[in-house]
Design an enzyme around this catalytic site. Structure first.
Site, mmCIF file in Angstrom:
data_model
loop_
_atom_site.group_PDB
_atom_site.id
_atom_site.type_symbol
_atom_site.label_atom_id
_atom_site.label_comp_id
_atom_site.label_asym_id
_atom_site.label_seq_id
_atom_site.Cartn_x
_atom_site.Cartn_y
_atom_site.Cartn_z
ATOM 1 N N ASP A 1 -70.166 39.609 -0.919
ATOM 2 C CA ASP A 1 -68.898 40.306 -1.180
ATOM 3 C C ASP A 1 -67.748 40.165 -1.117
ATOM 4 O OD1 ASP A 1 -68.210 41.785 -4.464
ATOM 5 O OD2 ASP A 1 -68.215 43.337 -3.243
ATOM 6 N N ASP B 1 -64.762 35.475 -5.236
ATOM 7 C CA ASP B 1 -65.313 36.630 -3.779
ATOM 8 C C ASP B 1 -66.127 36.842 -4.051
ATOM 9 O OD1 ASP B 1 -65.157 38.339 -6.537
ATOM 10 O OD2 ASP B 1 -63.838 39.852 -5.501
ATOM 11 N N GLU B 2 -67.340 36.266 -4.423
ATOM 12 C CA GLU B 2 -68.991 36.361 -4.135
ATOM 13 C C GLU B 2 -69.360 35.022 -4.060
ATOM 14 O OE1 GLU B 2 -70.724 39.653 -7.248
ATOM 15 O OE2 GLU B 2 -68.796 38.098 -8.618
#
Lengths: 415, 379
Positions: free
Chosen positions: A13, A109-110
């Protein structure tokens, strides 16, 4: 439920992704609280991301801009540049492919990474590997990453959201043995898959923690919510069988591989071996992502590129799209023999672009495309199962070869 | 130079020479047409350095007098203007006269054009060919061979030899082969030539052949073909057509044609082509024009095509004959359709050798034409 072979999955993350990208892009903002908001002109716009400094002022993601500005009068508000964020996100996912092909972007974003087969081969613990991942991402992009480690995707995700983000090193390993101690006391709303409505239903049933949910009678849950109820029950027990699936929707421009050599290579015989390894590696990733590509790029640099620039960077278009390392290598060889001026080489790169989906591939009358595809898929399968060193070219065992060495490292990094 | 000529005869000659002229040439003088007047007639030359066309208009034949030569000589005039001017002249005759060093006046009835030209001494000489390797073909046959093969040449410059048609002759049998590496078209024909004539690897650019085909007629008249290591010359009546040959080695193709297969199908050429065209209505936007074919029972083929965005189509067509293993294959429908268009026969036979290996289409009862295709791997 049958006992599954033990897996290791990472959820990587990126901290304050949008806001941190903007701060890196504009170094002058480094010491300012920065937020990225829907539209800075409209004060009712929503905060999409807040940097750690802004968060210290109490600014929260998803609150209205005016609320944030009330909390933090010096707030710098930036308009989102989604394409830039997306490009960086794709680059990070591509970079993680140096560990394994099994990389699944979960959100911008992961990223999920299946580390099971990677770790078994190199004798690195999951925590050590997570640290290597975080360092690599920081070095390459300046982004601060956190890694949730778990035996499956759900556990990795919860390990990241509820624990890794609060650890100083940004790493947390959630596993069967600390599940009851760490996860079960947490409110049921923290569980993956439980939204606000589901949380209310559980509260009505007297279920307030994840542990209480785990101890509920499965058939009651099934009766009330069917398959979803069952799914939540297994999640509370930390069970999840969903595989890390390679995402083929992100349109990538190129797939490339670059290697810094342990010493200067001067002879074509040695360079050739590494170029062959790089070509095979690029081809393997092209296949894993279900692409075919048409343009081959090869490059080389001397050991002190910035003070004594030497090397080249050239490309050539192939007659037909390919996913075969041998075809890529032939093009690379031709480029090298034409453009390399015999200066010592310290780093080498090969990449393939002009990527298209490999769903339909026109076979050639002259090249044995189909036989090569079958062979390559067999080799891919062996490597995925038994590690990168399972199948090597004989030339990789010569002095110049790097493949065996790399197979013992993690994504090209020493343990 | 000064002559008067029948306007229509001159228009034809200028138009033929003009076919070789390209506006994109790097040699400025090649944007012109060279005109040479001698006592026997007028010679016109156009060239883009790959192709050159020389056509001769005799002063007279048994029936007519076409030209009056007042003064012999040579000129080079801008093709772009010259060809248009000649075409738009009002009178039955026109007079062309050299004015000063390089300019010309072109007059007909009350119209006079003055046109600047180039120095004719700077115009490149046409190649002088050693007439050692020579054979003959009727025009209509040459035209057939070209149109039955040239469509299959590659349009990509990545493998230059594949942009041409390969001609070979052994035992007075000529074979023309074209391939873009996904499909191959081959035509064989008997030719009039010396017994010992053995020609190999003569690769004529597809572009040259397309241009030549525009000049050829469906006539029985013989064309004489002269081959050297770098040039080929076609002699047709009063016209000479030169083309550069492509450098390099054409891939060996004779061994690629399968003789035995797993499934053989005989069916109507037209029915298959219409079905493919329908299937491609949906898939043509996609790069490969992928069409799926499946055998159904012992006398039908199912033809289908899917486009994720647009929709799908499925139909069955009758086969006259269907033998062997069950069939399921995908291919580029456009490639098949291109080949079917040059097959005259009403029925074709198709020989499949497996889902991932090449298949052959031939006109029924015809050994002289072969079309070979590589399938598309789907999923």
């Amino acid at each position: 439920m049958s006992t599954q072979p033990s897996r290791t999955v990472f959820l990587v993350d990126m901290q304050s992704f949008f806001a941190n990208i903007e701060k890196l892009e504009k170094p002058a903002l480094e010491d300012h609280p920065v937020v990225v908001a829907g539209d800075p002109e409209i004060r009712s716009g929503v905060i999409l991301a807040a940097c750690p400094l802004a968060k210290k002022w109490g600014v929260k993601t998803a609150e209205a801009l005016w609320e944030a500005e009330n909390k933090c009068p010096y707030l710098v508000v930036i308009k989102p540049r989604m394409q830039l964020y997306l490009d960086i996100s794709v680059n990070i996912a591509a970079s993680l492919e140096s560990f394994t092909d099994e990389v699944e972007p979960y959100s911008i974003d992961e990223i999920f990474v299946e580390m099971t087969n990677v770790l078994s081969g190199v004798g690195v613990t999951a925590e050590e590997a997570a640290d290597i991942v975080i360092t690599k991402i920081y070095r390459e992009t300046g982004m601060v990453a956190r890694v949730g480690v778990g035996p499956n995707k759900v556990m990795a995700k919860m390990a990241c959201d509820h624990f890794a983000k609060k650890q100083p090193d940004g790493i947390f390993h959630l596993h069967e043995n600390n599940l009851q101690e760490k996860l079960w006391p947490r409110p049921v709303g923290d569980m993956f898959g439980v939204g606000t409505r589901m949380e209310r239903h559980f509260h009505d049933m007297g279920i307030r923690t994840i542990g209480q949910l785990a101890r509920t009678n499965l058939s009651d849950l099934q009766k009330r919510w069917g398959i979803n109820g069952e799914l939540l029950y297994w999640t509370a027990h930390g069970w999840d069988e969903s595989p890390v699936t390679i995402d083929t929707h992100i349109r990538r421009k190129a797939i490339g591989h670059h290697m810094t050599l342990p010493r200067d290579y001067r002879s074509w015989e040695e360079i050739k071996v590494v170029l062959m390894e790089l070509s095979e590696e690029v081809a393997r990733r092209v296949r894993a992502n279900r692409y075919l590509g048409t343009t081959v790029t090869a490059g080389a640099r001397g050991h002190d590129f910035f003070n004594q620039p030497s090397g080249f960077h050239r490309q050539v278009k192939l007659p037909d799209p390919t996913n075969d390392g041998h075809v890529i290598f032939e093009a690379v060889e031709q480029l090298f023999l034409t453009h390399w001026n015999r200066d010592p080489v310290r780093s080498l790169g090969v990449s393939l672009d002009g990527l298209t989906t490999d769903e339909a591939r026109q076979m050639s009358l002259f090249a044995p495309d189909h036989e090569r595809e079958e062979l390559n898929h067999t080799v891919d399968h062996l490597k995925n199962k038994h590690g990168d060193a399972a199948v090597l070219r004989a030339s990789s065992l010569t002095a110049g070869g790097q493949a065996l060495l790399r197979a013992q490292k993690l994504g090209g990094h020493y343990k | 130079m000064h002559f008067t000529i029948d306007t229509n005869t001159f228009i034809n000659g200028v138009q033929q020479a003009n076919k070789a002229v390209s506006s994109r040439t790097t040699i400025p003088i090649l944007t012109g047409i060279k005109i040479r007047a001698t006592a026997t007639g007028i010679t016109l030359i156009g060239s883009d350095s790959d192709i050159s066309i020389e056509t001769f208009i005799p002063s007279s034949d048994e029936e007519h007098e076409y030209i009056t030569i007042h003064e012999e000589g040579e000129m080079v005039l801008q093709a772009k203007y010259f060809a248009e001017i000649v075409r738009k002249m009002p009178g039955d005759a026109l007079t062309l006269k050299k004015e000063g060093q390089m300019a010309a006046s072109i007059a007909s009835d009350n119209v006079v054009f003055n046109l600047n030209g180039y120095d004719p001494d700077n115009y490149p000489r046409l190649p002088q060919l050693q007439e050692e390797q020579v054979f003959q073909l009727p025009q209509y046959l040459l035209k057939d061979i070209i149109s039955q093969t040239v469509f299959a040449v590659s349009s990509q410059e990545t493998r230059p030899v594949l942009t041409g048609v390969n001609f070979t002759i052994t035992d007075k049998e000529l074979t023309a082969t074209a391939t873009d590496s996904h499909r191959l078209a081959m035509r064989t024909i008997s030719v009039e030539a010396e017994e010992a004539l053995d020609i190999k690897n003569v690769i004529i650019p597809g572009k040259s052949l397309v241009e030549l085909n525009r000049i050829l007629d469906d006539r029985e008249d013989m064309v004489t073909i002269v081959v050297t290591s770098t040039q080929v010359l076609f002699k047709i009546d009063h016209l000479l057509f030169f083309s550069r040959l492509l450098d390099g080695k054409f891939p060996l193709t004779s061994h690629m044609i399968p003789t035995e297969g797993k499934t053989t199908v005989t069916l109507s050429t037209k029915a298959l082509n219409r079905s493919l065209e329908r299937a491609m209505l949906l898939s043509r936007e996609v790069k490969n024009n992928v069409v799926h074919v499946k055998s159904v029972g012992t006398d039908q083929l199912e033809i289908s095509s899917i486009s994720a965005e647009v929709g799908k189509v499925k139909e069955t067509i009758e086969a006259t004959d269907l033998n062997g293993e069950e069939l399921e294959i995908a291919f580029n429908g456009k490639n098949i359709s291109d080949a079917l268009k040059v097959i005259d026969s009403e029925t074709i036979s198709v020989l499949f050798t497996g889902a991932m290996s090449p298949f052959v289409i031939r006109p029924m009862n015809e050994k002289q034409m072969i079309h070979l295709f590589s399938p598309v791997r789907t999923s």
